[in-house]
Design a protein around this motif. Sequence first.
Motif, PDB file in Angstrom:
ATOM      1  N   SER A   1      55.670  28.453 -26.455  1.00  0.00           N
ATOM      2  CA  SER A   1      56.419  28.306 -27.698  1.00  0.00           C
ATOM      3  C   SER A   1      55.589  27.626 -28.780  1.00  0.00           C
ATOM      4  O   SER A   1      56.014  27.542 -29.936  1.00  0.00           O
ATOM      5  N   HIS A   2      54.391  27.133 -28.425  1.00  0.00           N
ATOM      6  CA  HIS A   2      53.449  26.608 -29.423  1.00  0.00           C
ATOM      7  C   HIS A   2      52.449  27.674 -29.859  1.00  0.00           C
ATOM      8  O   HIS A   2      51.508  27.373 -30.581  1.00  0.00           O
TER       9      HIS A   2
ATOM     10  N   PHE B   1      50.125  23.779 -32.935  1.00  0.00           N
ATOM     11  CA  PHE B   1      49.799  25.173 -32.612  1.00  0.00           C
ATOM     12  C   PHE B   1      48.744  25.172 -31.520  1.00  0.00           C
ATOM     13  O   PHE B   1      47.697  24.543 -31.647  1.00  0.00           O
ATOM     14  N   PHE B   2      49.017  25.879 -30.437  1.00  0.00           N
ATOM     15  CA  PHE B   2      48.111  25.874 -29.281  1.00  0.00           C
ATOM     16  C   PHE B   2      47.189  27.088 -29.342  1.00  0.00           C
ATOM     17  O   PHE B   2      47.565  28.200 -28.966  1.00  0.00           O
TER      18      PHE B   2
ATOM     19  N   GLU C   1      60.311  24.041 -24.853  1.00  0.00           N
ATOM     20  CA  GLU C   1      60.237  23.955 -26.309  1.00  0.00           C
ATOM     21  C   GLU C   1      60.387  22.511 -26.760  1.00  0.00           C
ATOM     22  O   GLU C   1      61.040  21.702 -26.096  1.00  0.00           O
ATOM     23  N   ASP C   2      59.766  22.185 -27.910  1.00  0.00           N
ATOM     24  CA  ASP C   2      60.035  20.904 -28.549  1.00  0.00           C
ATOM     25  C   ASP C   2      61.499  20.858 -28.962  1.00  0.00           C
ATOM     26  O   ASP C   2      62.113  21.898 -29.248  1.00  0.00           O
ATOM     27  N   LEU C   3      62.038  19.656 -29.022  1.00  0.00           N
ATOM     28  CA  LEU C   3      63.400  19.470 -29.493  1.00  0.00           C
ATOM     29  C   LEU C   3      63.380  19.017 -30.952  1.00  0.00           C
ATOM     30  O   LEU C   3      62.348  18.580 -31.457  1.00  0.00           O
ATOM     31  N   GLU C   4      64.488  19.138 -31.611  1.00  0.00           N
ATOM     32  CA  GLU C   4      64.604  18.693 -32.989  1.00  0.00           C
ATOM     33  C   GLU C   4      65.331  17.358 -33.013  1.00  0.00           C
ATOM     34  O   GLU C   4      66.294  17.140 -32.286  1.00  0.00           O
ATOM     35  N   GLU C   5      64.854  16.449 -33.873  1.00  0.00           N
ATOM     36  CA  GLU C   5      65.521  15.159 -33.970  1.00  0.00           C
ATOM     37  C   GLU C   5      66.555  15.167 -35.099  1.00  0.00           C
ATOM     38  O   GLU C   5      66.366  15.868 -36.096  1.00  0.00           O
TER      39      GLU C   5
END
Length: 522
Positions: free
Chosen positions: A357-358, A331-332, A497-501
Motif C-alpha cells: 500500500s506504500h 513511498f516504497f 495500511e497506515d491508519l489516519e489520525e
Amino acid sequence: MLFLRTPRVLHSRVATCLLLNRKVPTVAIRCRGYSGRAESAEQLHKVLINSSDESLDRSFNILMSILKEPSLGQNIREIVYHKTPRTDVEYEMGEFQRHLSDQDMQLIQTAVRKAGFRDQKADRVVNMLMQKTASSNQKGTYGPLGYVSNDDIRGVFLAQALAVILISVSPNLVSLAMTRPFDNYFGLWWFPEQWNEDEDVHFPLDKFLRRTNAHPEGKLYLQNLRDVYIINEFPCLMNVHDNYYRTDFMGCLPLFDRLPAIESVGIDLLDVDDNGRQDIEHMTSNISRIRVNHSSLHPVYLARLLYASKVIREFQYTIGGRAPGGHGHQFFTPIPVFKVLCEHKDTLEKLDLDVESHLSIFQSRYDSNIEDHFSEINPEWLADEEEEPHEFQFLTSIWKHEGSLRDFGALRSLSIGIGLLLYYAKGVYVSPDNKRRPFMLVDCLPENLEYLYIRGYERGLNVNWDIQMDHLFAYYKSGNSKLKVLVGIEKMIPNAEDLEEPIRPKSLRWTLEKIGYESDEG
C-alpha cells in the motif's frame, strides 16, 4: 536423596540445564527437597528491570543473590530493561539508601570493576546501586520535550546500573529487550568527530554496551547474546500516540552488532529520527536477522540497514498500525532493498515484505505491465548528487547488484504482495529494457521455496495476475515443486495500511502490549 547431599553449585548447574528443556517440574515432583531451589532458578530465567521502587528492590535482591552464589547467574537467559532517558544530564550523587555489610559492599564494588568501570565512574555506578528509590527532593530540569522530573532522570540511572551489573554476571544471557539507553535529541551521530566516548557517554548501560561491543574479546559477559529487541515507546518531538515513533534505531546497533553470538534484532512502530545515525559501514555487523514491523521507513534507510550486515538470513519489514507523522506516507521504491539483498542470494532464508500500500503504482491493478514502471529508476532519480552526495554515493555503490527471485537459492519462506512478487520474480537488473521479455512466475521461483504467502491478490482485477496465479496454483497442486504451503490465491489476504489520525476505534491502534511489552503510552 543422594543428589541433595551434593554441593549447591551442582544444584544450580543442573537447574540451568533442566530449564533449557523445561524439565524442572518433573524433577521437583520426584525430589521434593529440590523444588524450592528449582523454583528459584525458574524465577531467574527472566529478569525485568525498570525504575519503580518494587523493580529496583527485586532486581537488587537478585543481584545480591548472584554475587553471593555466582552459579545462579548462569540461570538468567533474558533481561528486559524498560526506562528511556528523556534528557541528557549528569547523575547527581546521593546518600546511600541501602546499608550493607562490609563483605556485601566489597561484592558490589568488585562486580562494578569487573563490568569495566574504574575510578570516579565506578564510584558513580556504586552510588546508583545503593539507591532504593527513584524519588528525591532535588529539582528536575527542562529537556527538549519540556520539564523532566528529577525522579524520572534519577530512575534511568538506577535502572541502568542494575541492568549493567546483572548483565555482567549472567554469562548465559541470550535475549535482551531494552528501550534506547541514550538520549539523542541533539544528534550525536551528525558530528561524530566531536564526540569523545570517555567524556560524553555517561549513561552506564549505554557506555557498558558500547564498550563491550567495540572490544568483546576476553569478556565473560555478552558472549552468548543472540537476540536484541528495542522497545520503542517514547514519543519524541512532534510524535503523538497515534503516530509511528521517531527513534534512533540505527544508532542503537553499535551497542551490540559486533558481539560474537549476536544474530537478530527487532523493533516496532519505527519512524526515522532525523537527529539520529543514518548509516553504518558496509558489512561490519554480525546481525543476520532483522525484523522491523508496524513501521514507516524510507526504502533507502532500510537498504542502509541491510548494507551493514555481513550475512543476511532473514529480513522482515511490515507497515501499518499507526498514522504517519511529520514524514508523511513513505513511498516504497522497491529497488534499493532488493539491490542490497542481491548481495545475500546464497544466505537469505526468509523474506517478509508487507509494503504494497506504500507503492501506489501497484494499486493500479488494471495495468498488466505494472512491473515495468520502475525500469527507469536510478540513483539520480532517488538522490541529488550535489545536494545529497553521501546518499548518491551509497546508491551508486549498490546499483551494480542485480538478480531475480530465482537466484535466491537459500530462500525457503516468502511473504509478499502480488505486485512485488511479480516484480522481483521478473528481476532487477543494471540496465533493464523498457519492454522486458514475458515470463511465468512458476519458472522464476527459488528452487528451495517451501512457504509462499501472497498478499493483495483478488481475482478479476488484473488479467495478467490471474494467468500467473492460475499457473502457480496448478504447479503447487501438481506436487512437482517443493512448495508445502501456498496462501493468498483462493482467498484474498489484504495488505497492511497506515491508519489516519485520530485513530478510531483505538482498538485498531497497534501497541507494544500485543507482543508482551508494557508501554508508557497514555
